[in-house]
Design a protein around this motif. Sequence first.
Motif, PDB file in Angstrom:
ATOM      1  N   PHE A  18       1.055  -0.869   0.165  1.00 34.30           N
ATOM      2  CA  PHE A  18      -0.039   0.200  -0.064  1.00 34.30           C
ATOM      3  C   PHE A  18       1.456   1.136  -0.060  1.00 34.30           C
ATOM      4  N   ASP A  19       0.683   2.048  -0.788  1.00 30.23           N
ATOM      5  CA  ASP A  19       1.190   3.262  -0.897  1.00 30.23           C
ATOM      6  C   ASP A  19       0.427   4.979  -1.308  1.00 30.23           C
ATOM      7  N   THR A  20       1.096   5.516  -0.357  1.00 30.89           N
ATOM      8  CA  THR A  20       0.390   6.921  -0.535  1.00 30.89           C
ATOM      9  C   THR A  20      -0.166   7.767  -1.739  1.00 30.89           C
ATOM     10  N   GLY A  21       1.245   7.322  -2.532  1.00 27.01           N
ATOM     11  CA  GLY A  21       0.972   8.247  -3.650  1.00 27.01           C
ATOM     12  C   GLY A  21       0.232   8.713  -4.606  1.00 27.01           C
ATOM     13  N   LYS A  22      -0.448   8.922  -5.389  1.00 27.62           N
ATOM     14  CA  LYS A  22      -1.302   8.538  -5.820  1.00 27.62           C
ATOM     15  C   LYS A  22      -1.233   8.451  -7.136  1.00 27.62           C
ATOM     16  N   TRP A  38      -0.793 -10.118  10.647  1.00 28.26           N
ATOM     17  CA  TRP A  38      -1.363  -8.787  11.238  1.00 28.26           C
ATOM     18  C   TRP A  38      -2.224  -8.136   9.942  1.00 28.26           C
ATOM     19  N   ARG A  39      -3.246  -7.730  10.680  1.00 32.62           N
ATOM     20  CA  ARG A  39      -3.988  -7.541   9.728  1.00 32.62           C
ATOM     21  C   ARG A  39      -4.372  -6.024   9.754  1.00 32.62           C
ATOM     22  N   LEU A  40      -4.394  -5.970   8.427  1.00 30.94           N
ATOM     23  CA  LEU A  40      -4.322  -4.610   7.909  1.00 30.94           C
ATOM     24  C   LEU A  40      -5.565  -3.911   7.707  1.00 30.94           C
ATOM     25  N   ARG A  41      -6.161  -2.716   8.341  1.00 32.33           N
ATOM     26  CA  ARG A  41      -8.279  -1.982   8.519  1.00 32.33           C
ATOM     27  C   ARG A  41      -7.814  -1.358   7.370  1.00 32.33           C
ATOM     28  N   LEU A  42      -8.467  -1.104   6.144  1.00 33.28           N
ATOM     29  CA  LEU A  42      -8.451   0.300   5.139  1.00 33.28           C
ATOM     30  C   LEU A  42      -9.749   0.901   5.113  1.00 33.28           C
ATOM     31  N   PRO A  43      -9.028   1.909   4.774  1.00 33.33           N
ATOM     32  CA  PRO A  43     -10.250   3.091   4.643  1.00 33.33           C
ATOM     33  C   PRO A  43     -11.145   2.632   3.905  1.00 33.33           C
ATOM     34  N   SER A  44     -12.588   3.348   4.115  1.00 31.81           N
ATOM     35  CA  SER A  44     -14.039   3.065   3.239  1.00 31.81           C
ATOM     36  C   SER A  44     -13.312   3.313   1.624  1.00 31.81           C
ATOM     37  N   GLY A  45     -13.867   2.620   0.836  1.00 30.11           N
ATOM     38  CA  GLY A  45     -12.816   2.624  -0.166  1.00 30.11           C
ATOM     39  C   GLY A  45     -12.268   1.660  -0.521  1.00 30.11           C
ATOM     40  N   ALA A  46     -11.625   1.521  -0.040  1.00 27.90           N
ATOM     41  CA  ALA A  46      -9.774   1.055  -0.315  1.00 27.90           C
ATOM     42  C   ALA A  46     -10.345  -0.841  -0.354  1.00 27.90           C
ATOM     43  N   GLY A  47     -10.810  -0.989  -0.350  1.00 25.97           N
ATOM     44  CA  GLY A  47     -10.776  -2.794  -0.087  1.00 25.97           C
ATOM     45  C   GLY A  47     -11.244  -3.288   1.048  1.00 25.97           C
ATOM     46  N   ASP A  48     -11.166  -4.596   0.900  1.00 23.95           N
ATOM     47  CA  ASP A  48     -11.259  -4.705   2.365  1.00 23.95           C
ATOM     48  C   ASP A  48      -9.767  -5.579   3.627  1.00 23.95           C
ATOM     49  N   ASP A  49     -10.820  -5.718   4.750  1.00 23.60           N
ATOM     50  CA  ASP A  49      -8.856  -5.600   5.479  1.00 23.60           C
ATOM     51  C   ASP A  49      -8.410  -6.935   4.980  1.00 23.60           C
ATOM     52  N   CYS A  50      -6.651  -6.737   4.993  1.00 26.23           N
ATOM     53  CA  CYS A  50      -5.830  -7.967   4.512  1.00 26.23           C
ATOM     54  C   CYS A  50      -5.437  -8.437   6.253  1.00 26.23           C
ATOM     55  N   ARG A  51      -4.811  -9.650   5.582  1.00 27.47           N
ATOM     56  CA  ARG A  51      -4.235 -10.448   6.542  1.00 27.47           C
ATOM     57  C   ARG A  51      -2.294 -10.786   5.714  1.00 27.47           C
ATOM     58  N   PHE A  52      -1.476 -10.673   6.933  1.00 29.86           N
ATOM     59  CA  PHE A  52      -0.006 -10.586   6.041  1.00 29.86           C
ATOM     60  C   PHE A  52       0.798 -11.137   7.174  1.00 29.86           C
ATOM     61  N   ASP A 105      -2.642   5.106  -4.061  1.00 25.60           N
ATOM     62  CA  ASP A 105      -3.591   6.225  -2.756  1.00 25.60           C
ATOM     63  C   ASP A 105      -4.348   5.413  -1.709  1.00 25.60           C
ATOM     64  N   VAL A 106      -3.521   4.214  -1.396  1.00 27.69           N
ATOM     65  CA  VAL A 106      -3.547   4.394  -0.400  1.00 27.69           C
ATOM     66  C   VAL A 106      -3.219   4.908   1.289  1.00 27.69           C
ATOM     67  N   TRP A 107      -4.051   5.227   2.436  1.00 25.64           N
ATOM     68  CA  TRP A 107      -3.297   5.571   3.475  1.00 25.64           C
ATOM     69  C   TRP A 107      -4.173   4.728   4.612  1.00 25.64           C
ATOM     70  N   VAL A 108      -2.652   3.662   5.139  1.00 24.07           N
ATOM     71  CA  VAL A 108      -3.138   2.821   6.361  1.00 24.07           C
ATOM     72  C   VAL A 108      -2.416   3.417   7.641  1.00 24.07           C
ATOM     73  N   PRO A 109      -3.188   3.593   8.858  1.00 25.27           N
ATOM     74  CA  PRO A 109      -2.700   4.405   9.723  1.00 25.27           C
ATOM     75  C   PRO A 109      -2.293   3.756  10.657  1.00 25.27           C
ATOM     76  N   PRO A 110      -0.727   3.958  11.237  1.00 19.47           N
ATOM     77  CA  PRO A 110      -0.850   3.054  11.710  1.00 19.47           C
ATOM     78  C   PRO A 110      -1.131   2.208  13.394  1.00 19.47           C
ATOM     79  N   ASN A 111      -1.994   3.767  13.454  1.00 18.61           N
ATOM     80  CA  ASN A 111      -2.339   3.447  14.915  1.00 18.61           C
ATOM     81  C   ASN A 111      -4.047   3.417  15.004  1.00 18.61           C
ATOM     82  N   GLY A 115      -5.036   0.891  12.611  1.00 15.13           N
ATOM     83  CA  GLY A 115      -4.357   0.760  11.529  1.00 15.13           C
ATOM     84  C   GLY A 115      -3.975  -0.783  10.868  1.00 15.13           C
ATOM     85  N   ILE A 116      -3.434  -0.848  11.984  1.00 15.41           N
ATOM     86  CA  ILE A 116      -2.629  -2.235  12.157  1.00 15.41           C
ATOM     87  C   ILE A 116      -2.614  -3.285  13.239  1.00 15.41           C
ATOM     88  N   THR A 117      -3.159  -3.891  13.324  1.00 19.18           N
ATOM     89  CA  THR A 117      -2.246  -4.968  14.431  1.00 19.18           C
ATOM     90  C   THR A 117      -2.660  -6.085  14.608  1.00 19.18           C
TER      91      THR A 117
END
Length: 143
Positions: free
Chosen positions: A1-5, A115-129, A98-104, A106-108
């Motif tokens: 995930f990268d915040t660059g557009k 590791w579970r990443l909670r993505l912002p609305s519209g960026a897709g489903d939560d992911c596990r890595f 263009d996806v921001w995953v907030p460390p506070n 957004g990651i558990t």
Amino acid sequence: FDTGKHAPGGRCSSRTWPGGATVDHAAQYATARSASFSALMKELETEGLVKQWPARVVALEGGAAAVPVEGDAVRYVGADGMGGIAAALARGLDVRQDVWVPPNGGITYESDGMWRLRLPSGAGDDCRFDAVVIAHNGKCAER
């Protein structure tokens, strides 16, 4: 995930201005000091993505005159901007722009070791890595 557009890169990204000029955002060049990074840069040079930059580098110390930086390190620049280096490193990866995953919040770390990443609305489903790398400067990591 990268915040660059538009493309991955962060401090190694480029933009094309109206009229066609390419402008690098932060990194002016990359220095190859280790054998593995030197080998990578030589491979990218063979592909025409980077070129050696034989510039004279100086240091400014305490208002004194410019002092040449000595050493045998090889410096490289992107052939069409530094963003080309990041793009080459991202080849074959699933980079989502263009996806921001907030460390506070957004990651558990889950009890099963994932590791579970909670993505912002519209960026897709939560992911596990299995592993997560966070590459932010301090200011961005705190937001």
